[in-house]
Design a protein around this motif. Sequence first.
Motif, mmCIF file in Angstrom:
data_model
loop_
_atom_site.group_PDB
_atom_site.id
_atom_site.type_symbol
_atom_site.label_atom_id
_atom_site.label_comp_id
_atom_site.label_asym_id
_atom_site.label_seq_id
_atom_site.Cartn_x
_atom_site.Cartn_y
_atom_site.Cartn_z
ATOM 1 N N THR A 33 41.569 40.005 40.528
ATOM 2 C CA THR A 33 42.072 41.324 40.903
ATOM 3 C C THR A 33 42.508 42.153 39.697
ATOM 4 O O THR A 33 42.600 43.379 39.796
ATOM 5 C CB THR A 33 43.243 41.218 41.893
ATOM 6 N N THR A 34 42.741 41.529 38.564
ATOM 7 C CA THR A 34 43.133 42.254 37.357
ATOM 8 C C THR A 34 41.919 42.825 36.633
ATOM 9 O O THR A 34 41.922 43.967 36.198
ATOM 10 C CB THR A 34 43.914 41.331 36.398
ATOM 11 N N THR A 35 40.861 42.015 36.529
ATOM 12 C CA THR A 35 39.686 42.416 35.749
ATOM 13 C C THR A 35 38.512 42.877 36.610
ATOM 14 O O THR A 35 37.574 43.470 36.095
ATOM 15 C CB THR A 35 39.201 41.248 34.884
ATOM 16 N N ASP A 36 38.528 42.573 37.886
ATOM 17 C CA ASP A 36 37.435 42.841 38.826
ATOM 18 C C ASP A 36 36.152 42.091 38.441
ATOM 19 O O ASP A 36 35.066 42.471 38.826
ATOM 20 C CB ASP A 36 37.160 44.341 38.965
ATOM 21 N N GLU A 37 36.289 41.019 37.689
ATOM 22 C CA GLU A 37 35.163 40.170 37.296
ATOM 23 C C GLU A 37 35.081 38.975 38.243
ATOM 24 O O GLU A 37 36.106 38.482 38.725
ATOM 25 C CB GLU A 37 35.337 39.661 35.859
ATOM 26 N N PRO A 38 33.881 38.473 38.524
ATOM 27 C CA PRO A 38 33.743 37.284 39.377
ATOM 28 C C PRO A 38 34.540 36.114 38.797
ATOM 29 O O PRO A 38 34.458 35.839 37.595
ATOM 30 C CB PRO A 38 32.250 36.995 39.341
ATOM 31 N N ALA A 39 35.302 35.456 39.644
ATOM 32 C CA ALA A 39 36.144 34.354 39.187
ATOM 33 C C ALA A 39 35.827 33.049 39.907
ATOM 34 O O ALA A 39 35.758 31.989 39.299
ATOM 35 C CB ALA A 39 37.618 34.700 39.366
ATOM 36 N N VAL A 40 35.653 33.122 41.218
ATOM 37 C CA VAL A 40 35.481 31.936 42.045
ATOM 38 C C VAL A 40 34.454 32.246 43.129
ATOM 39 O O VAL A 40 34.378 33.370 43.617
ATOM 40 C CB VAL A 40 36.829 31.531 42.697
ATOM 41 N N ALA A 41 33.694 31.222 43.510
ATOM 42 C CA ALA A 41 32.754 31.371 44.621
ATOM 43 C C ALA A 41 33.106 30.367 45.698
ATOM 44 O O ALA A 41 33.718 29.330 45.426
ATOM 45 C CB ALA A 41 31.323 31.122 44.145
ATOM 46 N N THR A 42 32.717 30.684 46.925
ATOM 47 C CA THR A 42 32.799 29.691 47.986
ATOM 48 C C THR A 42 31.388 29.168 48.207
ATOM 49 O O THR A 42 30.416 29.922 48.182
ATOM 50 C CB THR A 42 33.368 30.263 49.300
ATOM 51 N N VAL A 43 31.316 27.860 48.428
ATOM 52 C CA VAL A 43 30.046 27.179 48.621
ATOM 53 C C VAL A 43 30.080 26.502 49.981
ATOM 54 O O VAL A 43 31.000 25.724 50.270
ATOM 55 C CB VAL A 43 29.809 26.127 47.506
ATOM 56 N N ARG A 44 29.095 26.795 50.821
ATOM 57 C CA ARG A 44 29.004 26.197 52.161
ATOM 58 C C ARG A 44 28.444 24.790 52.015
ATOM 59 O O ARG A 44 27.351 24.597 51.498
ATOM 60 C CB ARG A 44 28.108 27.056 53.045
ATOM 61 N N THR A 45 29.204 23.809 52.479
ATOM 62 C CA THR A 45 28.797 22.407 52.399
ATOM 63 C C THR A 45 28.999 21.728 53.746
ATOM 64 O O THR A 45 29.638 22.270 54.632
ATOM 65 C CB THR A 45 29.609 21.636 51.331
ATOM 66 N N GLY A 46 28.483 20.528 53.861
ATOM 67 C CA GLY A 46 28.678 19.732 55.064
ATOM 68 C C GLY A 46 27.476 19.750 55.981
ATOM 69 O O GLY A 46 26.463 20.397 55.708
ATOM 70 N N LEU A 47 27.600 19.034 57.057
ATOM 71 C CA LEU A 47 26.551 18.976 58.063
ATOM 72 C C LEU A 47 26.494 20.284 58.835
ATOM 73 O O LEU A 47 27.502 20.984 58.929
ATOM 74 C CB LEU A 47 26.830 17.815 59.029
ATOM 75 N N PRO A 48 25.349 20.624 59.418
ATOM 76 C CA PRO A 48 25.247 21.887 60.148
ATOM 77 C C PRO A 48 26.330 22.091 61.213
ATOM 78 O O PRO A 48 26.745 23.214 61.466
ATOM 79 C CB PRO A 48 23.863 21.815 60.789
ATOM 80 N N THR A 49 26.813 21.034 61.812
ATOM 81 C CA THR A 49 27.838 21.158 62.852
ATOM 82 C C THR A 49 29.260 21.045 62.310
ATOM 83 O O THR A 49 30.211 21.271 63.051
ATOM 84 C CB THR A 49 27.637 20.075 63.925
ATOM 85 N N ARG A 50 29.408 20.693 61.036
ATOM 86 C CA ARG A 50 30.741 20.496 60.451
ATOM 87 C C ARG A 50 30.815 21.092 59.057
ATOM 88 O O ARG A 50 31.203 20.432 58.102
ATOM 89 C CB ARG A 50 31.087 19.016 60.404
ATOM 90 N N GLN A 51 30.444 22.343 58.907
ATOM 91 C CA GLN A 51 30.448 22.975 57.599
ATOM 92 C C GLN A 51 31.816 23.527 57.240
ATOM 93 O O GLN A 51 32.613 23.866 58.115
ATOM 94 C CB GLN A 51 29.412 24.097 57.547
ATOM 95 N N HIS A 52 32.068 23.624 55.935
ATOM 96 C CA HIS A 52 33.270 24.265 55.428
ATOM 97 C C HIS A 52 32.919 24.909 54.089
ATOM 98 O O HIS A 52 31.820 24.724 53.566
ATOM 99 C CB HIS A 52 34.430 23.259 55.302
ATOM 100 N N LEU A 53 33.844 25.685 53.564
ATOM 101 C CA LEU A 53 33.637 26.387 52.309
ATOM 102 C C LEU A 53 34.540 25.791 51.241
ATOM 103 O O LEU A 53 35.754 25.756 51.417
ATOM 104 C CB LEU A 53 33.951 27.882 52.465
ATOM 105 N N VAL A 54 33.940 25.312 50.161
ATOM 106 C CA VAL A 54 34.714 24.798 49.034
ATOM 107 C C VAL A 54 34.694 25.848 47.927
ATOM 108 O O VAL A 54 33.753 26.638 47.823
ATOM 109 C CB VAL A 54 34.179 23.443 48.509
ATOM 110 N N PHE A 55 35.714 25.831 47.116
ATOM 111 C CA PHE A 55 35.842 26.806 46.038
ATOM 112 C C PHE A 55 35.405 26.204 44.713
ATOM 113 O O PHE A 55 35.684 25.032 44.432
ATOM 114 C CB PHE A 55 37.300 27.278 45.938
ATOM 115 N N VAL A 56 34.717 27.021 43.900
ATOM 116 C CA VAL A 56 34.293 26.588 42.569
ATOM 117 C C VAL A 56 34.399 27.779 41.619
ATOM 118 O O VAL A 56 33.965 28.885 41.954
ATOM 119 C CB VAL A 56 32.863 25.989 42.584
ATOM 120 N N PRO A 57 35.009 27.579 40.444
ATOM 121 C CA PRO A 57 35.100 28.665 39.464
ATOM 122 C C PRO A 57 33.715 29.060 38.946
ATOM 123 O O PRO A 57 32.800 28.242 38.880
ATOM 124 C CB PRO A 57 35.934 28.063 38.335
ATOM 125 N N LEU A 58 33.584 30.307 38.557
ATOM 126 C CA LEU A 58 32.314 30.822 38.064
ATOM 127 C C LEU A 58 32.258 30.950 36.543
ATOM 128 O O LEU A 58 31.277 31.460 36.014
ATOM 129 C CB LEU A 58 32.013 32.179 38.708
#
Length: 118
Positions: A33-58
């Motif tokens: 929010t300070t620089t407006d540069e990409p910092a973190v992404a969410t990645v969809r993981t898991g089985l099709p019926t049990r997916q969640h979003l994990v965070f990873v720095p960019l």
Amino acid sequence: MIRAVDIREWRNHDVVDPKGHKIGVLEAVYVNTTTDEPAVATVRTGLPTRQHLVFVPLDEALLGPDYLKVPYAKSLVKKAPSIGTDDVLPAEQEQAIFHYYGMAYQPGAGGERQLARR
């Protein structure tokens, strides 16, 4: 540095680790929010019926023809803080993401969030 307008085009592309192992699919990008540069992404993981979003720095992420390569091992990212696929990152959980990856967390002077979803 990856520009936010560019990385949004990579939504739904594979996210891979340094060895090329697929971690999941890019869901969203959070900017600093300070620089407006990409910092973190969410990645969809898991089985099709049990997916969640994990965070990873960019930081040090590389864009390929049909993938985003992050400098973190698949096993590390899979255990990162996560949210449900329909959830929003609560402000009180931001710090956990930074600590998990050994990064400094710096909220705004007035306590503002460090991350904003784009």
